[in-house]
Design a protein around this motif. Structure first.
Motif, PDB file in Angstrom:
ATOM      1  N   TYR A 114       6.926  85.006  70.995  1.00  7.95           N
ATOM      2  CA  TYR A 114       6.282  84.573  72.230  1.00  7.95           C
ATOM      3  C   TYR A 114       6.131  85.735  73.216  1.00  7.95           C
ATOM      4  CZ  TYR A 114       6.460  79.629  70.963  1.00  7.95           C
ATOM      5  OH  TYR A 114       6.258  78.419  70.357  1.00  7.95           O
ATOM      6  N   ILE A 115       7.141  86.602  73.304  1.00  9.01           N
ATOM      7  CA  ILE A 115       7.061  87.761  74.205  1.00  9.01           C
ATOM      8  C   ILE A 115       5.940  88.701  73.764  1.00  9.01           C
ATOM      9  CG2 ILE A 115       8.245  89.861  74.963  1.00  9.01           C
ATOM     10  CD1 ILE A 115      10.856  88.251  74.948  1.00  9.01           C
ATOM     11  N   THR A 118       3.387  87.858  72.060  1.00  7.00           N
ATOM     12  CA  THR A 118       2.130  87.146  72.294  1.00  7.00           C
ATOM     13  C   THR A 118       1.679  87.316  73.737  1.00  7.00           C
ATOM     14  OG1 THR A 118       2.664  85.484  70.607  1.00  7.00           O
ATOM     15  CG2 THR A 118       0.991  84.895  72.233  1.00  7.00           C
ATOM     16  N   VAL A 119       2.614  87.132  74.686  1.00  3.93           N
ATOM     17  CA  VAL A 119       2.289  87.268  76.105  1.00  3.93           C
ATOM     18  C   VAL A 119       1.775  88.669  76.412  1.00  3.93           C
ATOM     19  CG1 VAL A 119       3.258  87.344  78.436  1.00  3.93           C
ATOM     20  CG2 VAL A 119       3.853  85.467  76.898  1.00  3.93           C
ATOM     21  N   ALA A 175      -1.809  89.926  77.644  1.00  6.26           N
ATOM     22  CA  ALA A 175      -1.898  90.701  78.883  1.00  6.26           C
ATOM     23  C   ALA A 175      -2.718  91.966  78.700  1.00  6.26           C
ATOM     24  CB  ALA A 175      -0.494  91.056  79.385  1.00  6.26           C
ATOM     25  N   TYR A 199       2.786  75.683  76.112  1.00  6.82           N
ATOM     26  CA  TYR A 199       3.190  77.068  75.909  1.00  6.82           C
ATOM     27  C   TYR A 199       1.974  77.990  75.948  1.00  6.82           C
ATOM     28  CZ  TYR A 199       8.167  76.625  74.804  1.00  6.82           C
ATOM     29  OH  TYR A 199       9.526  76.423  74.886  1.00  6.82           O
ATOM     30  N   TRP A 251       0.943  78.453  79.522  1.00 12.53           N
ATOM     31  CA  TRP A 251       1.943  79.287  80.191  1.00 12.53           C
ATOM     32  C   TRP A 251       1.803  80.750  79.778  1.00 12.53           C
ATOM     33  CZ3 TRP A 251       4.641  79.868  84.224  1.00 12.53           C
ATOM     34  CH2 TRP A 251       5.809  80.629  84.247  1.00 12.53           C
ATOM     35  N   HIS A 252       1.587  80.995  78.475  1.00 19.31           N
ATOM     36  CA  HIS A 252       1.415  82.369  77.993  1.00 19.31           C
ATOM     37  C   HIS A 252       0.155  83.020  78.579  1.00 19.31           C
ATOM     38  CE1 HIS A 252       3.944  81.286  74.193  1.00 19.31           C
ATOM     39  NE2 HIS A 252       4.692  81.519  75.254  1.00 19.31           N
ATOM     40  N   LEU A 278       0.973  83.829  82.268  1.00 25.09           N
ATOM     41  CA  LEU A 278       1.841  85.000  82.373  1.00 25.09           C
ATOM     42  C   LEU A 278       1.091  86.286  82.017  1.00 25.09           C
ATOM     43  CD1 LEU A 278       5.289  83.913  80.859  1.00 25.09           C
ATOM     44  CD2 LEU A 278       4.770  84.473  83.236  1.00 25.09           C
ATOM     45  N   GLY A 279       0.302  86.218  80.933  1.00 21.58           N
ATOM     46  CA  GLY A 279      -0.484  87.390  80.538  1.00 21.58           C
ATOM     47  C   GLY A 279      -1.454  87.801  81.622  1.00 21.58           C
ATOM     48  N   SER A 322      -6.283  81.072  75.640  1.00 21.97           N
ATOM     49  CA  SER A 322      -4.973  80.826  75.039  1.00 21.97           C
ATOM     50  C   SER A 322      -4.806  79.353  74.666  1.00 21.97           C
ATOM     51  CB  SER A 322      -3.876  81.255  76.014  1.00 21.97           C
ATOM     52  OG  SER A 322      -2.608  81.068  75.449  1.00 21.97           O
TER      53      SER A 322
END
Length: 292
Positions: free
Chosen positions: A17-18, A20-21, A25, A217, A220-221, A224-225, A271
């Motif tokens: 997940y990290i 992916t974010v 980004a 998710y 959210w991703h 965040l990105g 996403s």
């Protein structure tokens, strides 16, 4: 042993997940940089067009009050951005600076005429509109002559059109590639969860129930990105303006805000949509296809 496997699986999922974010980004950062480039190119085009000057020379016998009245009329014209009155004395001082010598003293008189410098709005800075505006001006008995660099206006508009087309073509290609990259990143992340998706389906969970946490998710991703990309973009703008202070004339906080909101919107939409498609794909697969 089961606790160890669960912990290892959780760490693996967190790492996925990290990555992916940050993958999202980086792609959104490129989209944001492209958006800022388009904004600055648009503002530069407007700045150049609005700095084309029309020199309106008035009759030598005209009184200053009449010229100022003409300036007031021009200021009220919807195609005019601004005007500047140039008296004979100011015109002489400007020419003396260019020549580097006092020609008035040499000639014994000032041969220059008072004039008005007119700057048009960007939408009207083309030869067609300028010629029409010039024809209207020459109908005024006060106006003796109207001068501007016609070839420069023509060449400027051609160059700006060509540059805009090139940027738009590259923008289109880049957006398509960016969408594909984000989509692949999401698909890889969902791929690691394919057995969990199928297990939930086998125990009777509905498709909507299975999709919901993955979509949340995904949103959210994307958010965040987008926020990470915006932070980097703001830092890039700060450094660019510090290194090239003249860029300040091209800044437009409203358009920057639109670009930043667009980055977040694109990140969340792509996403979420990519997550929806990827989850649906694994929901349709047979169990034996999961091992391929």
């Amino acid at each position: 042993m089961e606790e160890f496997e669960a912990s290892a699986s959780a760490k693996k999922t967190k790492t996925i997940y990290i990555s992916t974010v940050f993958g999202i980004a980086m792609v959104l950062l490129m989209i944001g940089l492209l958006g800022l480039l388009l904004v600055h190119a648009k503002n530069l085009s407007r700045y150049v067009k609005e700095n084309i000057v029309l020199n309106i020379f008035v009759d030598d016998a005209a009184h200053e009050t009449d010229v100022l009245q003409l300036q007031k009329q021009l200021d009220g014209n919807p195609i005019v951005k601004q005007t500047q009155y140039v008296s004979k004395e100011l015109a002489a001082r400007n020419l003396q600076k260019d020549l580097g010598e006092d020609f008035v003293k040499f000639l014994g008189y000032n041969p220059l005429s008072q004039s008005l410098d007119v700057y048009l709005k960007a939408d009207f800075a083309n030869n067609k509109d300028i010629e029409k505006f010039k024809a209207d001006l020459l109908k005024n008995p006060l106006v003796k002559e109207v001068k501007y660099q016609q070839s420069l206006v023509d060449q400027m508009n051609q160059n700006l059109t060509s540059i805009s087309l090139i940027i738009l073509v590259f923008a289109g290609i880049f957006v398509v590639l960016s969408v594909a990259l984000i989509n692949n990143t999401i698909r890889l992340a969902i791929y690691s969860q394919r057995f969990l998706i199928k297990s939930m389906q086998l125990v009777g969970a509905t498709k909507g129930f299975i999709r919901k946490p993955f979509l949340l998710y995904g949103i959210w991703h994307g958010l965040l990105g987008g926020l990470i990309a915006i932070i980097i973009l703001i830092g890039s703008l700060y450094l660019a303006y510090r290194e090239v202070p003249d860029l300040v004339i091209l800044q437009d906080y409203t358009e920057f805000g639109i670009v930043f909101l667009g980055v977040i919107g694109v990140g969340v939409f792509i996403s979420a949509f990519s997550t929806f498609l990827a989850v649906n794909k694994f929901l349709r697969l047979k169990i034996y296809d999961l091992y391929r």
